[in-house]
Design a protein around this motif. Structure first.
Motif, PDB file in Angstrom:
ATOM      1  N   ASP A  37      74.743  42.075  53.111  1.00  0.00           N
ATOM      2  CA  ASP A  37      73.453  41.373  53.205  1.00  0.00           C
ATOM      3  C   ASP A  37      73.491  40.292  54.279  1.00  0.00           C
ATOM      4  N   GLU A  38      74.027  40.660  55.439  1.00  0.00           N
ATOM      5  CA  GLU A  38      74.092  39.787  56.610  1.00  0.00           C
ATOM      6  C   GLU A  38      74.985  38.562  56.388  1.00  0.00           C
ATOM      7  N   THR A  39      75.858  38.644  55.410  1.00  0.00           N
ATOM      8  CA  THR A  39      76.811  37.559  55.134  1.00  0.00           C
ATOM      9  C   THR A  39      78.217  38.147  55.106  1.00  0.00           C
ATOM     10  N   ARG A  40      79.181  37.477  55.746  1.00  0.00           N
ATOM     11  CA  ARG A  40      80.560  37.955  55.732  1.00  0.00           C
ATOM     12  C   ARG A  40      81.266  37.454  54.471  1.00  0.00           C
ATOM     13  N   LEU A  41      81.794  38.400  53.696  1.00  0.00           N
ATOM     14  CA  LEU A  41      82.475  38.077  52.449  1.00  0.00           C
ATOM     15  C   LEU A  41      83.877  38.652  52.455  1.00  0.00           C
ATOM     16  N   GLY A  42      84.823  37.923  51.859  1.00  0.00           N
ATOM     17  CA  GLY A  42      86.162  38.449  51.659  1.00  0.00           C
ATOM     18  C   GLY A  42      86.128  39.540  50.597  1.00  0.00           C
TER      19      GLY A  42
END
Length: 421
Positions: A37-42
């Motif tokens: 969702d356009e967010t970088r997550l680990g």
């Protein structure tokens, strides 16, 4: 406890749910991140935060969507472990015989084959776990099974009617392959009070001053506290069960710090020991031979040869680490040649080949497949004891600790600690 069991039965269905798992039986690559969702997550944030905070349940369409979208990037497989079940790793019955592949083989042989040839999600691995798990795997009896507890290797206890060290009790459980539920394991709870302690958040180290500078330790020097004489090394092990900011730790340092601890560089320590040399570290003196005994080293079980292999490949004879290991382990790991039984495994420069009777040449014991010592370019061995080995003897150019007048309460505190020693 009974209360816990009753509460679990009454409330589990109302309070608990099966949380979505991104990778299921595979491993999560915690070092990797992905766009969502356009967010970088680990990758690890899905299980630890996204699924938990949104109460996403395993088996739902929402969970499946996450798994399909990010599973390929975030998840990976590992080698097959015959005795893995869920998040638990059981112990292999190495010598037990089972039918496998049309032959009778040991469980140890099957486990080694699967680890080398199969991944955890391969059919051959899953089939072996389903068919021979109960015959090959068991839950090892643990002396200190409580969460956060560990073994106090220096302590003594009464086990099976005999006075024994906690170290000997541990090796007895391991060598006899005592399972959970065995009568001997059930009785082990009686010694837990003597042999187990909760790991401190910040462990007391005898030769670390108030500025967190670690000094060299006179490991074999005898000191007396409250009428009890032990080596500085023994007191250091005793105090390691205490918090660094505890009154017991502080008062003990005030009492014996100046006797047990000293500052000095590697060079100064080498000169003091008449050992200014570029040769690789030898655990034993030139007139003695290394013998492969089981020992406790840096608060963990190992063998003399494993310590020797690490030292000879990573430390010079003149280093402080080498000198400290020689002082600490010489009595247990070194013997005069005439005193050694032929059945005892030897190591070091003076070791004899037990088959031919000839002396072993060279400094190290690491060999290649052809039996020759590996070259100097060979990658150095990793320290199996972490960074704690090197922290024995740090504290270059540190000021001397000032010892204050002791409170009499130290004696009762130390006395209480040593009631089982």
């Amino acid at each position: 406890s009974e209360t816990c069991s009753i509460l679990r039965q009454d409330l589990a269905s109302q309070c608990c749910y099966s949380k979505c798992s991104l990778c299921g039986d595979l491993q999560v690559n915690a070092a990797l991140s992905v766009m969502h969702d356009e967010t970088r997550l680990g990758c690890s944030e899905f299980d630890s935060y996204i699924f938990a905070s949104n109460f996403i349940t395993e088996g739902t369409d929402e969970c499946s969507q996450f798994q399909q979208e990010h599973g390929g990037s975030c998840c990976y497989d590992v080698q097959c472990n015959l005795c893995a079940r869920g998040n638990d790793i059981w112990t292999t019955k190495e010598d037990a015989i089972v039918p496998y592949g049309g032959s009778d083989v040991t469980c140890g042989e099957v486990a080694n084959f699967l680890y080398q040839k199969a991944m955890s999600q391969d059919n051959v691995c899953i089939a072996a776990q389903e068919n021979i798990f109960n015959n090959c795997c068991f839950k090892q009896c643990e002396m200190c099974g409580e969460a956060g507890a560990t073994i106090n290797w220096a302590a003594n206890t009464i086990f099976k009617g005999q006075a024994m060290s906690c170290t000997d009790v541990y090796w007895s459980l391991m060598s006899d392959a005592i399972e959970v539920g065995h009568p001997t394991c059930s009785a082990i709870g009686q010694v837990a009070g003597d042999c187990c302690y909760q790991i401190p958040q910040s462990q007391c180290t005898l030769c670390k001053d108030d500025n967190a500078v670690t000094y060299n330790t006179r490991w074999n020097k005898d000191v007396t506290v409250n009428g009890v004489t032990k080596t500085c090394g023994d007191f250091n092990t005793l105090l390691s069960t205490q918090e660094d900011d505890s009154q017991t730790c502080s008062l003990a340092k005030d009492e014996i710090f100046s006797e047990c601890c000293f500052a000095g560089s590697d060079t100064l320590v080498a000169i003091a020991n008449d050992a200014e040399s570029d040769a690789m570290c030898q655990l034993c003196p030139s007139d003695q031979v290394g013998v492969n005994q089981r020992i406790i080293f840096n608060n963990g079980p190992t063998t003399c040869k494993e310590v020797y292999d690490f030292l000879v490949d990573n430390h010079k004879e003149s280093s402080t680490t080498c000198k400290s290991a020689q002082v600490k382990l010489r009595e247990e790991c070194c013997m005069y040649p005439d005193d050694i039984d032929s059945s005892i495994e030897q190591f070091g420069m003076n070791a004899k080949n037990q088959e031919s009777g000839s002396k072993t040449e060279g400094e190290g014991s690491v060999t290649s497949d052809s039996g020759l010592k590996e070259s100097d370019e060979t990658k150095k061995k990793e320290n199996p004891w972490g960074t704690s080995l090197d922290s024995w003897t740090v504290g270059i150019n540190s000021s001397t600790r000032m010892c204050s007048t002791l409170s009499l309460s130290l004696f009762s505190l130390i006395g209480g600690l040593m009631m089982y020693y």
